[in-house]
Design an enzyme around this catalytic site. Sequence first.
Site, PDB file in Angstrom:
ATOM      1  N   SER A   1     -27.778 -18.745  -2.176  1.00 16.67           N
ATOM      2  CA  SER A   1     -28.429 -19.363  -1.021  1.00 16.67           C
ATOM      3  C   SER A   1     -27.481 -20.384  -0.429  1.00 16.67           C
ATOM      4  O   SER A   1     -26.653 -20.962  -1.141  1.00 16.67           O
ATOM      5  CB  SER A   1     -29.733 -20.053  -1.441  1.00 16.67           C
ATOM      6  OG  SER A   1     -30.222 -20.899  -0.420  1.00 16.67           O
TER       7      SER A   1
ATOM      8  N   TYR B   1     -33.801 -26.016  -7.351  1.00  9.91           N
ATOM      9  CA  TYR B   1     -33.510 -24.748  -6.673  1.00  9.91           C
ATOM     10  C   TYR B   1     -32.063 -24.712  -6.202  1.00  9.91           C
ATOM     11  O   TYR B   1     -31.340 -23.732  -6.427  1.00  9.91           O
ATOM     12  CB  TYR B   1     -34.458 -24.568  -5.486  1.00  9.91           C
ATOM     13  CG  TYR B   1     -34.142 -23.363  -4.640  1.00  9.91           C
ATOM     14  CD1 TYR B   1     -34.480 -22.085  -5.065  1.00  9.91           C
ATOM     15  CD2 TYR B   1     -33.497 -23.497  -3.412  1.00  9.91           C
ATOM     16  CE1 TYR B   1     -34.185 -20.966  -4.291  1.00  9.91           C
ATOM     17  CE2 TYR B   1     -33.204 -22.398  -2.632  1.00  9.91           C
ATOM     18  CZ  TYR B   1     -33.546 -21.132  -3.077  1.00  9.91           C
ATOM     19  OH  TYR B   1     -33.239 -20.036  -2.308  1.00  9.91           O
TER      20      TYR B   1
END
Length: 318
Positions: A194, A207
């Site tokens: 990501s 995350y």
Amino acid sequence: MAPESLAEVPGCNCFWYLGVVAATWWGLRAAWCLLNGARVWVLGSGAQVGPTIGKWAVVTGATDGIGKAYAEELARRGMNIVLISRSPEKLEEAAIHIKQKFKVETKIIAADFGKPTEIYERIEAGLRDLEIGVLVNNVGISYEYPEYFLEIPDLENTLDKMININIMSVCQMTRLVLPGMLGRGKGVVLNISSASGMYPVPLLTVYSATKAFVDFFSRGLHAEYRSKGVTVQSVLPFFVATKLAKIRKPTWDKPSPETYVRSALNTVGLQTQTNGYLPHAITGWISTSLVPVSAAISMGMKMNKGLRARFLKKAKQN
């Protein structure tokens, strides 16, 4: 008495030469970026990814969003698909759709990556004897909303799940599939990281850290095995119109999963670390080359504090 020319000013020539060197360096760097961009985004074809490297592709998190788009695009290219996800019902539906639309074989394996001790022997058995050319490590989870670390709901369980799903699944699936690729001397491993892994993102800290792991793991693994015919690519998307991102309508900078995946596959063999999509690549270059990391962290904190406040206000009203 004033000097008659700049050349008579002590040190002036040094500054002039330094300026020339700096301008030349920046010019060469800009030219290289443009040429490399043209090579990737104009000439890239993704020809490396297809049944010539193996009959089967394995996709985790294959029933929604980017994972589903990878499964369908690889099927469109003629590869048989192993779909791995948590819901047997959604897996059956996706497998039937792919088989009917693309006329390829499909296989499903229901697995909850949040419970790692229960699944990897079963996955290994399900993949046995398959000629796997592509592995897409896509499965992942994020926060329900941006939150301070110690205030994350059900923190201990959330940490276990996020590490097992976002990190351990990548390592374990690679462990299962990589030996077969090395035995044939060809294969592609696509690890979906990501853009949040490009620099720390406050209030999404865990995350962000798990996605940084995926990026580092991918680039290190590529260096280890590229000479043996296996390509490992780290894919770092910014926002894509998926359920995970809570974006319903695609835009030019927030593409549909299908648009994003078609673009990302065209970078395989050209970039070991890719943002996958031209507008994302431009954003990535600006945020890592022109914006100081400290500024990126501050902007992330400000943005996520606003998102957190809106979420909590809405939750309180309900």
